[in-house]
Design an enzyme around this catalytic site. Sequence first.
Site, short mmCIF file in Angstrom:
data_model
loop_
_atom_site.label_atom_id
_atom_site.label_comp_id
_atom_site.label_asym_id
_atom_site.label_seq_id
_atom_site.Cartn_x
_atom_site.Cartn_y
_atom_site.Cartn_z
CE1 TYR A 27 -4.20 10.18 -12.40
CE2 TYR A 27 -3.19 8.04 -12.85
CZ TYR A 27 -4.31 8.80 -12.55
OH TYR A 27 -5.53 8.18 -12.40
CE1 TYR A 133 -14.82 8.48 -7.60
CE2 TYR A 133 -13.50 7.71 -9.45
CZ TYR A 133 -13.59 8.30 -8.21
OH TYR A 133 -12.45 8.72 -7.57
CB THR A 159 -15.59 6.43 -4.73
OG1 THR A 159 -14.93 5.17 -4.71
CG2 THR A 159 -14.63 7.51 -4.28
CE LYS A 258 -11.21 4.12 -2.03
NZ LYS A 258 -10.85 5.40 -2.62
CG HIS A 282 -9.20 9.94 -3.11
ND1 HIS A 282 -10.48 9.53 -3.38
CD2 HIS A 282 -8.51 9.75 -4.26
CE1 HIS A 282 -10.56 9.12 -4.64
NE2 HIS A 282 -9.37 9.23 -5.19
NE ARG A 285 -4.74 9.86 -6.59
CZ ARG A 285 -3.84 9.93 -7.56
NH1 ARG A 285 -2.57 9.87 -7.26
NH2 ARG A 285 -4.20 10.05 -8.82
CG ASP A 313 -7.74 4.30 1.40
OD1 ASP A 313 -7.88 5.45 1.87
OD2 ASP A 313 -8.24 3.95 0.33
N GLY A 336 -3.16 1.58 -2.16
CA GLY A 336 -3.24 1.91 -3.58
C GLY A 336 -1.87 1.94 -4.22
C1 LIG Z 1 -3.38 6.72 -9.38
C2 LIG Z 1 -4.55 6.60 -8.45
C3 LIG Z 1 -5.82 6.53 -8.97
C4 LIG Z 1 -6.93 6.40 -8.12
N1 LIG Z 1 -8.18 6.25 -8.66
C5 LIG Z 1 -9.23 6.02 -7.83
C6 LIG Z 1 -10.52 5.75 -8.37
O1 LIG Z 1 -10.71 5.71 -9.59
N2 LIG Z 1 -11.54 5.54 -7.50
C7 LIG Z 1 -11.36 5.57 -6.13
O2 LIG Z 1 -12.30 5.36 -5.37
N3 LIG Z 1 -10.14 5.83 -5.60
C8 LIG Z 1 -9.08 6.04 -6.41
N4 LIG Z 1 -7.84 6.25 -5.87
C9 LIG Z 1 -7.68 6.25 -4.41
C10 LIG Z 1 -7.38 4.86 -3.89
O3 LIG Z 1 -8.50 4.02 -3.98
C11 LIG Z 1 -6.97 4.89 -2.40
O4 LIG Z 1 -7.95 5.56 -1.65
C12 LIG Z 1 -5.62 5.59 -2.21
O5 LIG Z 1 -4.73 5.25 -3.24
C13 LIG Z 1 -5.02 5.17 -0.87
O6 LIG Z 1 -3.81 5.82 -0.65
P1 LIG Z 1 -2.38 5.15 -0.98
O7 LIG Z 1 -2.20 5.23 -2.46
O8 LIG Z 1 -1.42 6.03 -0.26
O9 LIG Z 1 -2.41 3.74 -0.48
C14 LIG Z 1 -6.73 6.38 -6.71
C15 LIG Z 1 -5.43 6.45 -6.20
C16 LIG Z 1 -4.35 6.54 -7.04
C17 LIG Z 1 -2.97 6.58 -6.45
#
Ligand SMILES: Cc1cc2nc3c(=O)[nH]c(=O)nc-3n(C[C@H](O)[C@H](O)[C@H](O)COP(=O)(O)O)c2cc1C
Length: 395
Positions: A27, A133, A159, A258, A282, A285, A313, A336
Amino acid sequence: MPPAALMDFAEMRQAARRRLPRAIFDYIDRGTEAETAIPALRHGFDSRRIVQRALCDATTPDMSAEVLGRRHPHPIIIAPTALAGLIRYNGEIGMARAAGRAGLPYCAATQASTRIEEIREGAPQAALWFQLYPWRDREETFRLMDRVRDLGIDTLLVTVDTPGSPKKVHNLRNGFSIPLRPNLKLGLDLLRHPGWTLGVMGRYWMTRGLPSFDNYPGEVRTAITRSVSDPRFALETDFRADLMKAIRNRWPGRMIIKGIQHPGDAETALRLGADGVVISSHGGRNLDSLAMPLSVLPEIRAAVGGRLLILADSGVRRGSDIAKLIGAGADAVLAGRAFLWALAAGGEQGVVRMAELLQDELRGFMAFSGMASLADLRRARWIDELPLWQSSPRG
Ligand SMILES: Cc1cc2nc3c(=O)[nH]c(=O)nc-3n(C[C@H](O)[C@H](O)[C@H](O)COP(=O)(O)O)c2cc1C
């Protein structure tokens, strides 16, 4: 292995992999669709090289960054991530405490598994931000924002880059979905990771019940085995000016949007009264085909640099990746997964260690390349040399 013995992102990730059930590891780790975005981000960083300045002294570079009027010793912020409390018992509080110790801001998420009030109370020293969110119900969204404001948190990240559910086949195959649907595969996965099953899930079970999206109000908050069915709390997908202006008017503090990639959107953010933007894909993802922040940052800086804070990021694993995002136009960088792996590997101490590693690597990069300050990185000569080899497994 004690956190102090872990030497880089790859070792943190490896340690996390041993500790976490496969469903949770995937995940966090994996992408969407054909999962091409994550290796593409890696390829982008690996291809970018700096032309060294040697006839100078950059052995003690100034790594401090100005973030909305405050000077931070390092240009690193812990990105918001949903359900970080699934990684460790009270994981979000541990993350916030570690951020406070390491001197990094930590952005708690709307979809955290710990209420923002508890995170604030558990880590009074941390520079805490909040990621929003927006929910479909505007009044409920405002109520959440008011709770955050009343805690004295002054930085809100809104976001806007997730207008739907990304296609993630691996989550479905692993039985990881919200609501969580227990099945045989997931059951075996949990049995193979008793440390996590007892130390995290078992402890929740015994103390506060199964984790949930704890920021949701009492009547709709449900354990992760049930979905939030109240349509008022579905995530908003329409981010036109009307909503963003309403959020701006309601929020008295600093507002950062964001999930921006287009200079036109950055200009709109400025017009809407935002103080900053996060240039992001993101973490690879959401959609495989999104542009890499490294590629779009120069245009964004040309459009709004100096007038809007520019954060970036996605894919940061090393100090050199941070340097490259700053060189391309960012003022500071979020990470992240680096901190999620660290949390899994070593709890609060692991996160402090990860911060040290990224700082040391950034310092090393700057010293070797002859860059005395972050501004020098933006003036440096960068070239893209396509590597003829695959990225090494050490990432
Ligand atoms: C497991 C996971 C959950 C995430 N959940 C959110 C979230 O709830 N809100 C959000 O704005 N970004 C979320 N993100 C994105 C992160 O804020 C960030 O943009 C991203 O992890 C950056 O990439 P990196 O993991 O390669 O550093 C999530 C990322 C991961 C890995």
